[in-house]
Design a protein around this motif. Structure first.
Motif, PDB file in Angstrom:
ATOM      1  N   THR A 243       0.836  -1.204   0.000  1.00 42.27           N
ATOM      2  CA  THR A 243       0.000   0.000   0.000  1.00 42.27           C
ATOM      3  C   THR A 243       0.867   1.249   0.000  1.00 42.27           C
ATOM      4  OG1 THR A 243      -1.705  -1.191   1.240  1.00 42.27           O
ATOM      5  CG2 THR A 243      -1.851   1.199   1.212  1.00 42.27           C
ATOM      6  N   ALA A 244       1.884   1.273   0.848  1.00 38.28           N
ATOM      7  CA  ALA A 244       2.784   2.422   0.910  1.00 38.28           C
ATOM      8  C   ALA A 244       3.535   2.606  -0.408  1.00 38.28           C
ATOM      9  CB  ALA A 244       3.772   2.247   2.064  1.00 38.28           C
ATOM     10  N   SER A 245       3.996   1.508  -0.995  1.00 42.64           N
ATOM     11  CA  SER A 245       4.734   1.581  -2.261  1.00 42.64           C
ATOM     12  C   SER A 245       3.847   2.112  -3.379  1.00 42.64           C
ATOM     13  CB  SER A 245       5.274   0.195  -2.634  1.00 42.64           C
ATOM     14  OG  SER A 245       6.089  -0.334  -1.613  1.00 42.64           O
ATOM     15  N   ALA A 246       2.608   1.619  -3.443  1.00 42.81           N
ATOM     16  CA  ALA A 246       1.684   2.036  -4.496  1.00 42.81           C
ATOM     17  C   ALA A 246       1.336   3.514  -4.360  1.00 42.81           C
ATOM     18  CB  ALA A 246       0.422   1.184  -4.443  1.00 42.81           C
ATOM     19  N   ILE A 247       1.022   3.943  -3.161  1.00 40.89           N
ATOM     20  CA  ILE A 247       0.641   5.346  -2.938  1.00 40.89           C
ATOM     21  C   ILE A 247       1.800   6.276  -3.264  1.00 40.89           C
ATOM     22  CG2 ILE A 247       0.101   6.989  -1.102  1.00 40.89           C
ATOM     23  CD1 ILE A 247      -1.726   4.776   0.060  1.00 40.89           C
ATOM     24  N   ARG A 248       2.990   5.886  -2.871  1.00 40.54           N
ATOM     25  CA  ARG A 248       4.153   6.719  -3.173  1.00 40.54           C
ATOM     26  C   ARG A 248       4.374   6.835  -4.677  1.00 40.54           C
ATOM     27  NH1 ARG A 248       9.755   5.941  -3.766  1.00 40.54           N
ATOM     28  NH2 ARG A 248      11.027   7.642  -2.885  1.00 40.54           N
ATOM     29  N   ALA A 249       4.231   5.728  -5.399  1.00 35.15           N
ATOM     30  CA  ALA A 249       4.426   5.751  -6.853  1.00 35.15           C
ATOM     31  C   ALA A 249       3.361   6.597  -7.538  1.00 35.15           C
ATOM     32  CB  ALA A 249       4.402   4.324  -7.391  1.00 35.15           C
ATOM     33  N   ILE A 250       2.106   6.462  -7.105  1.00 36.08           N
ATOM     34  CA  ILE A 250       1.009   7.221  -7.715  1.00 36.08           C
ATOM     35  C   ILE A 250       1.221   8.716  -7.527  1.00 36.08           C
ATOM     36  CG2 ILE A 250      -1.472   7.696  -7.580  1.00 36.08           C
ATOM     37  CD1 ILE A 250      -1.780   4.726  -6.686  1.00 36.08           C
ATOM     38  N   LEU A 251       1.485   9.136  -6.307  1.00 32.57           N
ATOM     39  CA  LEU A 251       1.612  10.561  -6.010  1.00 32.57           C
ATOM     40  C   LEU A 251       2.859  11.161  -6.641  1.00 32.57           C
ATOM     41  CD1 LEU A 251       0.482  10.552  -2.266  1.00 32.57           C
ATOM     42  CD2 LEU A 251      -0.839  11.242  -4.269  1.00 32.57           C
ATOM     43  N   ARG A 252       3.941  10.412  -6.712  1.00 29.49           N
ATOM     44  CA  ARG A 252       5.168  10.937  -7.313  1.00 29.49           C
ATOM     45  C   ARG A 252       5.042  11.133  -8.816  1.00 29.49           C
ATOM     46  NH1 ARG A 252      11.003   9.712  -4.886  1.00 29.49           N
ATOM     47  NH2 ARG A 252      10.619  10.543  -2.792  1.00 29.49           N
ATOM     48  N   ASN A 253       4.084  10.451  -9.418  1.00 29.89           N
ATOM     49  CA  ASN A 253       3.871  10.585 -10.852  1.00 29.89           C
ATOM     50  C   ASN A 253       2.662  11.458 -11.159  1.00 29.89           C
ATOM     51  OD1 ASN A 253       5.763   8.571 -12.544  1.00 29.89           O
ATOM     52  ND2 ASN A 253       5.296   7.642 -10.555  1.00 29.89           N
ATOM     53  N   GLY A 254       2.272  12.278 -10.215  1.00 28.22           N
ATOM     54  CA  GLY A 254       1.227  13.262 -10.453  1.00 28.22           C
ATOM     55  C   GLY A 254      -0.190  12.749 -10.331  1.00 28.22           C
ATOM     56  N   GLY A 255      -0.385  11.511  -9.863  1.00 24.29           N
ATOM     57  CA  GLY A 255      -1.731  10.975  -9.714  1.00 24.29           C
ATOM     58  C   GLY A 255      -2.385  11.421  -8.420  1.00 24.29           C
ATOM     59  N   GLN A 256      -3.635  11.044  -8.273  1.00 16.34           N
ATOM     60  CA  GLN A 256      -4.390  11.337  -7.067  1.00 16.34           C
ATOM     61  C   GLN A 256      -4.915  10.036  -6.486  1.00 16.34           C
ATOM     62  OE1 GLN A 256      -6.268  15.625  -7.047  1.00 16.34           O
ATOM     63  NE2 GLN A 256      -7.226  14.409  -8.645  1.00 16.34           N
ATOM     64  N   VAL A 257      -4.902   9.938  -5.175  1.00 11.75           N
ATOM     65  CA  VAL A 257      -5.277   8.688  -4.541  1.00 11.75           C
ATOM     66  C   VAL A 257      -5.926   8.977  -3.187  1.00 11.75           C
ATOM     67  CG1 VAL A 257      -3.039   8.391  -3.396  1.00 11.75           C
ATOM     68  CG2 VAL A 257      -4.424   6.385  -3.917  1.00 11.75           C
ATOM     69  N   GLY A 258      -6.845   8.093  -2.801  1.00  9.74           N
ATOM     70  CA  GLY A 258      -7.466   8.145  -1.482  1.00  9.74           C
ATOM     71  C   GLY A 258      -7.342   6.790  -0.818  1.00  9.74           C
ATOM     72  N   LEU A 259      -7.638   6.726   0.469  1.00  6.17           N
ATOM     73  CA  LEU A 259      -7.462   5.487   1.225  1.00  6.17           C
ATOM     74  C   LEU A 259      -8.633   5.280   2.174  1.00  6.17           C
ATOM     75  CD1 LEU A 259      -5.560   3.093   2.066  1.00  6.17           C
ATOM     76  CD2 LEU A 259      -4.718   4.605   3.878  1.00  6.17           C
ATOM     77  N   LEU A 260      -9.121   4.045   2.193  1.00  6.47           N
ATOM     78  CA  LEU A 260     -10.107   3.612   3.186  1.00  6.47           C
ATOM     79  C   LEU A 260      -9.476   2.503   4.004  1.00  6.47           C
ATOM     80  CD1 LEU A 260     -12.876   3.328   4.541  1.00  6.47           C
ATOM     81  CD2 LEU A 260     -13.571   1.859   2.633  1.00  6.47           C
TER      82      LEU A 260
END
Length: 386
Positions: A243-260
């Motif tokens: 989860t941490a790896s995915a969120i870091r990759a998404i945000l570093r590449n300009g994406g947007q993400v949320g978490l439940l």
């Protein structure tokens, strides 16, 4: 005890007399006097400080701890046992050491904690212990040096690409998520089966005497909403790491993400981007525990926040069952894209029942990707139906 010993040796010298009795008294006198001074030596003579730099760590990092001790009155101490009461998960055999301070006013000791575990760790106190040569007196001083250290989850570098479906026929690819923006009306068209009742344009219907629906602008959305399964499992740390790896990759590449993340406490972090979003999510992942009693399938069905935003849904779990596949299929038919990542430890073996469930999910169009610890790098670039 000291008073009794002084009284006994002095009485023996007075009544017995002679060289031997007074020699015993005067031989014991300095040790007894030192023990008395040690007994009266208060904790106010000490100033104890714990230094941990930096304050933030990732799982499996080494942690260096330094304890500084300053004394106002340098009473000669034959020995001083310094023990740092470390929290569970940050144990070190060097956190308890013996020093020989003598007349020194300043003392320092350092130790290292190997492979810090993820979580919030609170250092509570430092204990100092000393005594005399004869073992008559023993003195302990406790110092409240409360300090909180946050150990973030470990992560892997991942190659991030917007999620896409890859079809076996030819090289066709399509973006994962297309959403109708109901705030922007592009025109009207004839009513088609499946159109929502709210989309009907009543003025155009009255004018043309035919059922007419509003036509909305189509926009592509690469936003992601991640749901972390917090039911108890031996693979939970690997799930948090992914989860941490995915969120870091998404945000570093300009994406947007949320978490439940729902367990004893329910946490929803809305979809956003940027460094602040990563810090907020990582802060939560550092403290999160596998303490949920709600099945992931029930969480998907009952959580309204998952249906209020046009985002692809990612489920991170380590177990697969029919209930989850059924609920995931229902969600996919209602909202669109849903991907299930099954996170396993290395050398884990997939059971026959799990293989049957994956085959059943494939027939219903669900995307399920099994990943093992250390193989997260291509999780987004090789998403496929499995």
């Amino acid at each position: 005890m000291l008073i009794i010993l002084f009284a006994l040796t002095f009485s023996y010298a007075m009544f017995q007399g002679g060289f031997v009795s007074w020699f015993l008294f005067f031989s014991f006198f300095p040790f007894g006097l030192y023990s008395l001074f040690l007994h009266l030596y208060s904790r106010r003579q000490f100033k104890v400080e714990r230094l941990i730099e930096p304050k933030d760590y990732s799982a499996d990092d080494h942690m260096n701890v330094t304890i500084m001790i300053r004394r106002r009155m340098p009473l000669p101490l034959f020995f001083l046992i310094v023990e740092d009461i470390t929290p569970v998960g940050l144990d070190s055999v060097r956190s308890k050491q013996v020093l020989f301070p003598g007349f020194k006013r300043e003392l320092q000791l350092s130790y290292r904690i190997d492979k810090a575990s993820r979580g919030e760790h609170i250092f509570e106190a430092i204990r100092l212990t000393s005594g005399d040569v004869l073992g008559i007196a023993k003195k302990e001083w406790w110092f409240d040096c409360r300090e909180s250290i946050l150990v973030y989850p470990k992560f892997e570098e991942m190659i991030y690409r917007p999620l896409e479906n890859r079809f076996e026929q030819g090289g066709t690819t399509s973006a994962m998520q297309f959403q109708k923006d109901t705030s922007l009306v592009a025109g009207v068209r004839q009513y088609q089966p499946g159109d929502r009742f709210a989309w009907i344009d009543w003025k155009a219907t009255a004018r043309t005497n035919e059922m007419m629906s509003k036509e909305f602008e189509i926009r592509q959305s690469n936003d992601l909403f991640i749901v972390l399964d917090r039911t108890h499992t031996e693979n939970f740390e690997e799930m948090v790491k992914f989860t941490a790896s995915a969120i870091r990759a998404i945000l570093r590449n300009g994406g947007q993400v949320g978490l439940l993340s729902a367990g004893k406490e329910r946490t929803i972090i809305p979809i956003k981007g940027g460094e602040q979003q990563q810090q907020q999510i990582f802060h939560h992942l550092a403290k999160v525990n596998a303490d949920s009693t709600v099945h992931l399938a029930n969480l998907i069905e009952g959580e309204a926040a998952l249906y209020n935003h046009p985002a692809a849904l990612i489920l991170i779990t380590s177990t697969l069952d029919k209930q989850l596949i059924d609920r995931a299929g229902m969600y996919m038919r209602r909202k669109g894209t849903l991907i299930i990542y099954l996170i396993k430890k290395r050398r884990s073996i997939s059971h026959a029942q799990e293989m049957k469930l994956k085959a059943s999910a494939l027939k219903s169009g669900l995307i399920i990707k099994t990943l093992y610890d250390g193989e997260f790098r291509t999780a987004f670039s090789e998403v496929m139906r499995a």
